[in-house]
Design an enzyme around this catalytic site. Structure first.
Site, mmCIF file in Angstrom:
data_model
loop_
_atom_site.group_PDB
_atom_site.id
_atom_site.type_symbol
_atom_site.label_atom_id
_atom_site.label_comp_id
_atom_site.label_asym_id
_atom_site.label_seq_id
_atom_site.Cartn_x
_atom_site.Cartn_y
_atom_site.Cartn_z
ATOM 1 N N ARG A 1 -0.511 -1.790 -7.141
ATOM 2 C CA ARG A 1 -0.780 -2.895 -6.205
ATOM 3 C C ARG A 1 -1.674 -3.938 -6.880
ATOM 4 O O ARG A 1 -1.433 -5.147 -6.764
ATOM 5 C CB ARG A 1 -1.449 -2.326 -4.951
ATOM 6 C CG ARG A 1 -1.832 -3.351 -3.890
ATOM 7 C CD ARG A 1 -2.249 -2.604 -2.626
ATOM 8 N NE ARG A 1 -3.036 -3.400 -1.695
ATOM 9 C CZ ARG A 1 -2.540 -4.208 -0.761
ATOM 10 N NH1 ARG A 1 -1.218 -4.351 -0.661
ATOM 11 N NH2 ARG A 1 -3.311 -4.864 0.074
ATOM 12 N N TYR B 1 -9.448 -10.668 -7.637
ATOM 13 C CA TYR B 1 -8.490 -10.740 -8.738
ATOM 14 C C TYR B 1 -8.780 -11.897 -9.689
ATOM 15 O O TYR B 1 -8.382 -11.868 -10.845
ATOM 16 C CB TYR B 1 -7.060 -10.828 -8.193
ATOM 17 C CG TYR B 1 -6.667 -9.568 -7.476
ATOM 18 C CD1 TYR B 1 -6.413 -8.396 -8.185
ATOM 19 C CD2 TYR B 1 -6.610 -9.515 -6.087
ATOM 20 C CE1 TYR B 1 -6.093 -7.227 -7.529
ATOM 21 C CE2 TYR B 1 -6.294 -8.341 -5.428
ATOM 22 C CZ TYR B 1 -6.039 -7.207 -6.157
ATOM 23 O OH TYR B 1 -5.744 -6.037 -5.510
ATOM 24 N N ARG C 1 0.862 -1.173 0.000
ATOM 25 C CA ARG C 1 0.000 0.000 0.000
ATOM 26 C C ARG C 1 0.902 1.228 0.000
ATOM 27 O O ARG C 1 2.012 1.200 0.535
ATOM 28 C CB ARG C 1 -0.904 0.019 1.238
ATOM 29 C CG ARG C 1 -1.839 -1.185 1.343
ATOM 30 C CD ARG C 1 -2.628 -1.147 2.649
ATOM 31 N NE ARG C 1 -3.516 -2.300 2.756
ATOM 32 C CZ ARG C 1 -3.203 -3.444 3.352
ATOM 33 N NH1 ARG C 1 -1.994 -3.594 3.896
ATOM 34 N NH2 ARG C 1 -4.072 -4.436 3.419
ATOM 35 N N HIS D 1 -3.949 -9.137 3.072
ATOM 36 C CA HIS D 1 -5.404 -9.172 3.226
ATOM 37 C C HIS D 1 -5.773 -10.063 4.412
ATOM 38 O O HIS D 1 -5.306 -11.195 4.512
ATOM 39 C CB HIS D 1 -6.074 -9.733 1.966
ATOM 40 C CG HIS D 1 -6.086 -8.777 0.823
ATOM 41 N ND1 HIS D 1 -6.286 -9.171 -0.489
ATOM 42 C CD2 HIS D 1 -5.934 -7.422 0.791
ATOM 43 C CE1 HIS D 1 -6.251 -8.111 -1.272
ATOM 44 N NE2 HIS D 1 -6.035 -7.044 -0.531
ATOM 45 N N LYS E 1 -1.887 -2.750 7.903
ATOM 46 C CA LYS E 1 -3.054 -2.282 8.648
ATOM 47 C C LYS E 1 -3.126 -2.974 10.004
ATOM 48 O O LYS E 1 -2.860 -4.163 10.129
ATOM 49 C CB LYS E 1 -4.332 -2.585 7.864
ATOM 50 C CG LYS E 1 -4.560 -1.658 6.672
ATOM 51 C CD LYS E 1 -5.911 -1.937 6.048
ATOM 52 C CE LYS E 1 -6.219 -0.941 4.933
ATOM 53 N NZ LYS E 1 -7.549 -1.192 4.330
ATOM 54 N N HIS F 1 -2.412 2.639 -6.190
ATOM 55 C CA HIS F 1 -3.174 1.413 -5.931
ATOM 56 C C HIS F 1 -3.291 0.543 -7.178
ATOM 57 O O HIS F 1 -3.421 -0.681 -7.059
ATOM 58 C CB HIS F 1 -4.565 1.767 -5.391
ATOM 59 C CG HIS F 1 -5.030 0.811 -4.331
ATOM 60 N ND1 HIS F 1 -4.377 0.657 -3.121
ATOM 61 C CD2 HIS F 1 -6.072 -0.067 -4.303
ATOM 62 C CE1 HIS F 1 -4.998 -0.253 -2.398
ATOM 63 N NE2 HIS F 1 -6.024 -0.718 -3.086
#
Length: 308
Positions: A255, A287, A149, A278, A173, A252
Site C-alpha cells: 500500500r 509520503y 488495505r 484517507h 473504514k 501494508h
C-alpha cells in the site's frame, strides 16, 4: 459513575460514526486504563479536573510509554469528554484545552519498483496448483494497482469484480466507499481468476451442494474468505520466492509502495488521498517525506559537488 460512561460512549461511536471494531476496542482499553488510574486516587471522569487529566498523562510519560501511545490515550479521553458534554453528563469539558505530546513521524516502509516487480513475478509461479497461482497473481496485482488495505482486499465481494470493471468500488473504514481504477495487468489477472473461481464454485455446488460464496477470494474458514493472517503468510512466501527480504514485505508495504510510486511519477496528494481512502490529507502527506528522503539521497549520490 465514571466506568458507566464507557459503554454508552462506545455504543454512540458505533452507531453514529460507524467506528470499526478495532477502533472501539482501542477506545475501551484506553478509557479503562484512565478510569482505573483516576479511581485509585478517588477521582472519576465525572469529577476529574484538567489538572487530574494532565497528571495522568505525566504518569504515562513516567512509565516510558511511547509518544504515539500517550497521544492516543489523550485522544480517547477527549472523545469521551466531548460525548459527556454533548449528552449533558458534564457541564464543562476538562480535556478541551489539553495539548498532547504529538506523534513520532515515522516514515512508512516501502518497496522499490524492482522489488514490486519481483513480488508480482513470484505470484505467477508460487502455488501448489494452477488455481493457487491465478489467485496469488490476482491478489498481488489488485493490491499494488489499488493500494487497498488488506482487510478491504480479502473481503472484496465477487459482485464488485463482475463485468470486466475498469474501476473497483471499495468499502473502506467506517463503511466509506471509494472508486479506484484498475491497471490493465490487474484487470487481466482478475478476469483469469474469475474464470477459475467460478468453475470451482460450480463444481462444488454440483458435487457437494455447496452454496456459492459472495466473496472474490472464498475460503472454507469461518470468515468465508481468505483471512488477513493467511495473506500475510502468503506475501512472506512470495518475498522469499522473489528474492526480496521478507522482513521488508507486508501487505501494508505494498500500500505504501502504491502511494510512493504514484507520487514519484507526478501524482498529486489530493488524488492519492482519495485513492487510499484517507479521511485527512495530513495522513497522506507522510509520503512527501519518503520522497524527500529519496531526493536527498539522490542529490548526495549524483550531484558532482557532493563527491569528495
Amino acid at each position: 459513575m465514571t466506568a458507566a460512561w464507557i459503554s454508552p460512549f462506545l455504543e454512540a461511536q458505533a452507531a453514529e460514526l460507524n467506528a470499526a471494531e478495532n477502533t472501539l476496542l482501542a477506545y475501551g482499553r484506553d478509557l479503562r486504563d484512565a478510569c482505573d488510574w483516576l479511581a485509585a486516587r478517588g477521582i472519576g471522569f465525572d469529577t476529574a479536573t484538567r489538572a487530574d487529566l494532565e497528571a495522568y498523562l505525566i504518569a504515562l510519560d513516567a512509565e516510558g510509554l511511547a509518544r504515539s501511545t500517550r497521544a492516543r490515550r489523550l485522544s480517547s479521553i477527549k472523545q469521551i469528554y466531548r460525548f459527556a458534554y454533548e449528552d449533558g453528563l458534564r457541564t464543562d469539558n476538562p480535556a478541551l484545552q489539553i495539548k498532547g505530546p504529538g506523534r513520532d513521524k515515522a516514515l512508512p516502509k516501502t518497496l522499490t519498483m524492482e522489488e514490486v516487480d519481483r513480488l508480482l513475478a513470484a505470484a505467477e509461479t508460487h502455488g501448489r496448483s494452477a488455481g493457487d497461482r491465478l489467485r496469488n497473481t490476482c491478489l498481488m496485482q489488485l493490491l499494488y494497482a489499488t493500494g487497498m488495505r488488506v482487510s478491504e482486499l480479502v473481503g472484496l465481494p465477487v459482485s464488485a469484480a463482475r463485468g470486466d470493471p475498469q474501476v473497483l468500488l471499495i468499502r473502506g473504514k467506517g463503511g466509506k466507499e471509494r472508486m479506484v481504477p484498475l491497471s490493465p495487468p490487474a484487470r487481466a489477472a482478475l478476469a483469469a481468476w474469475l474464470v477459475h473461481r467460478d468453475e470451482a464454485e460450480d463444481l462444488a455446488r454440483i458435487e457437494k451442494g455447496t452454496a456459492p460464496s459472495r466473496f472474490l477470494f472464498p475460503s472454507h474458514g469461518k470468515a468465508g474468505h481468505l483471512t488477513r493472517v493467511r495473506f500475510f503468510t502468503l506475501i512472506k512466501e512470495l518475498a522469499v520466492t522473489g528474492g526480496v527480504s521478507p522482513e521488508t514485505v507486508t501487505p501494508h508495504t505494498l500500500r505504501h509502495a502504491f502511494a510512493t510510486h504514484l507520487l514519484q511519477n507526478g501524482a498529486d496528494l489530493r488524488s492519492i488521498q482519495t485513492l487510499l481512502g484517507h479521511a485527512d490529507i495530513a495522513t497522506t502527506e507522510i509520503y512527501t517525506h519518503v520522497l524527500d528522503e529519496r531526493l536527498k539521497a539522490l542529490v548526495l549520490e549524483k550531484h558532482p559537488l557532493a563527491k569528495s
